[in-house]
Design an enzyme around this catalytic site. Sequence first.
Site, PDB file in Angstrom:
ATOM      1  N   GLY A  39     -42.157 -12.455 -38.875  1.00  0.00           N
ATOM      2  CA  GLY A  39     -40.774 -12.164 -39.289  1.00  0.00           C
ATOM      3  C   GLY A  39     -40.448 -13.030 -40.487  1.00  0.00           C
ATOM      4  CG  ASN A  43     -43.202 -15.681 -41.053  1.00  0.00           C
ATOM      5  OD1 ASN A  43     -43.367 -16.033 -39.893  1.00  0.00           O
ATOM      6  ND2 ASN A  43     -43.689 -14.555 -41.545  1.00  0.00           N
ATOM      7  CG  ASN A 178     -43.827  -8.472 -53.585  1.00  0.00           C
ATOM      8  OD1 ASN A 178     -43.408  -7.448 -54.116  1.00  0.00           O
ATOM      9  ND2 ASN A 178     -44.261  -8.494 -52.330  1.00  0.00           N
ATOM     10  N   GLY A 242     -45.649 -15.081 -49.490  1.00  0.00           N
ATOM     11  CA  GLY A 242     -44.292 -15.020 -50.034  1.00  0.00           C
ATOM     12  C   GLY A 242     -43.338 -15.892 -49.228  1.00  0.00           C
ATOM     13  CG  ASP A 243     -42.580 -14.929 -45.274  1.00  0.00           C
ATOM     14  OD1 ASP A 243     -41.699 -14.360 -45.941  1.00  0.00           O
ATOM     15  OD2 ASP A 243     -43.230 -14.365 -44.373  1.00  0.00           O
ATOM     16  N   GLY A 278     -53.055 -15.108 -40.547  1.00  0.00           N
ATOM     17  CA  GLY A 278     -51.788 -15.181 -39.808  1.00  0.00           C
ATOM     18  C   GLY A 278     -50.714 -15.835 -40.661  1.00  0.00           C
TER      19      GLY A 278
END
Length: 296
Positions: A39, A43, A178, A242-243, A278
């Site tokens: 999520g 994250n 992004n 990205g997180d 992950g």
Amino acid sequence: MGGILVIGSYNRDTVLRLARFPAPGETLTALGMAEFHGGKGSNQAVAAARAGGRVALITAIGDDASGQAARALWAVEGIEAQAVQTARAPTGAATILLDAAGENQIIIIPGANAELALLPGFTPSADIAVALAQLETPQAVTAALFRALPGTRRILNVAPAAPILPELLATTDILVLNETEAAILAQREAEPAALALALAAETMREVIVTAGAAGAFWARPDGIVIDAAPPRVMVADTTGAGDAFLGAFAAFSAEGFAPEKILRLAVTAGALACTQQGAVPSLPHRAAIMALAGRI
Ligand code: RIB
């Protein structure tokens, strides 16, 4: 140092490891399967906490085993979760297809995330420096919380890409996307710096476009752009990169670092997140970010 308020999703991620993505109508056999916390909201909260931030999270989970596992994660990571809501729907879930190059395709089932509500009487704490949200929870709730936080740096990760409600855009200071999401929003393909500039001019907001190994480009509406290149890493899984970028960006912004330094540290965090499988297992800690950024 001010705190960070993250508003966003929690998902239970099921990752299917594949040699390649299936074609439409094709059946493939997975090489393996694993479950992780995920999520974008959770994250990014974990990433910000690991980067050294003091983090509170507003999300919604179901009254189920995945929701309990999420609460355990936030306790371990030192994330304040008092404003987490328990919804009637089950905890959100995501199925992630991961190919041999570490690229992914993600399908989310929103579940409880779609039920996140603005609870009467909730007032954000006064010492929040940065508020951070994405588009996996209702935009109207984020807009109302952002509106209640003038004077903080309000960052919207436009992911998954979707039209932004006018009231949310009006209360946002920085948009982060992004290059795929930026092309969808701009409705054209272009270089990431050009997309950042075009979206900044169109929205009259600061816009950061992240472009994987090509780095990140931070444009202001007046046409100034700064950029940062990430270190080279061996890519195992880009999920959560990205997180990691967003969480580190929020944490180092809350510390008041200069924009160039914030961007360099954030791209380094994103690169480190590609080195393990992950989302949550790969989110880097502050020491690792600082050590690698010091070498580039
Ligand atoms: O950004 C990665 C995340 O997107 C995954 O953890 C998945 O749950 C989706 O929200």
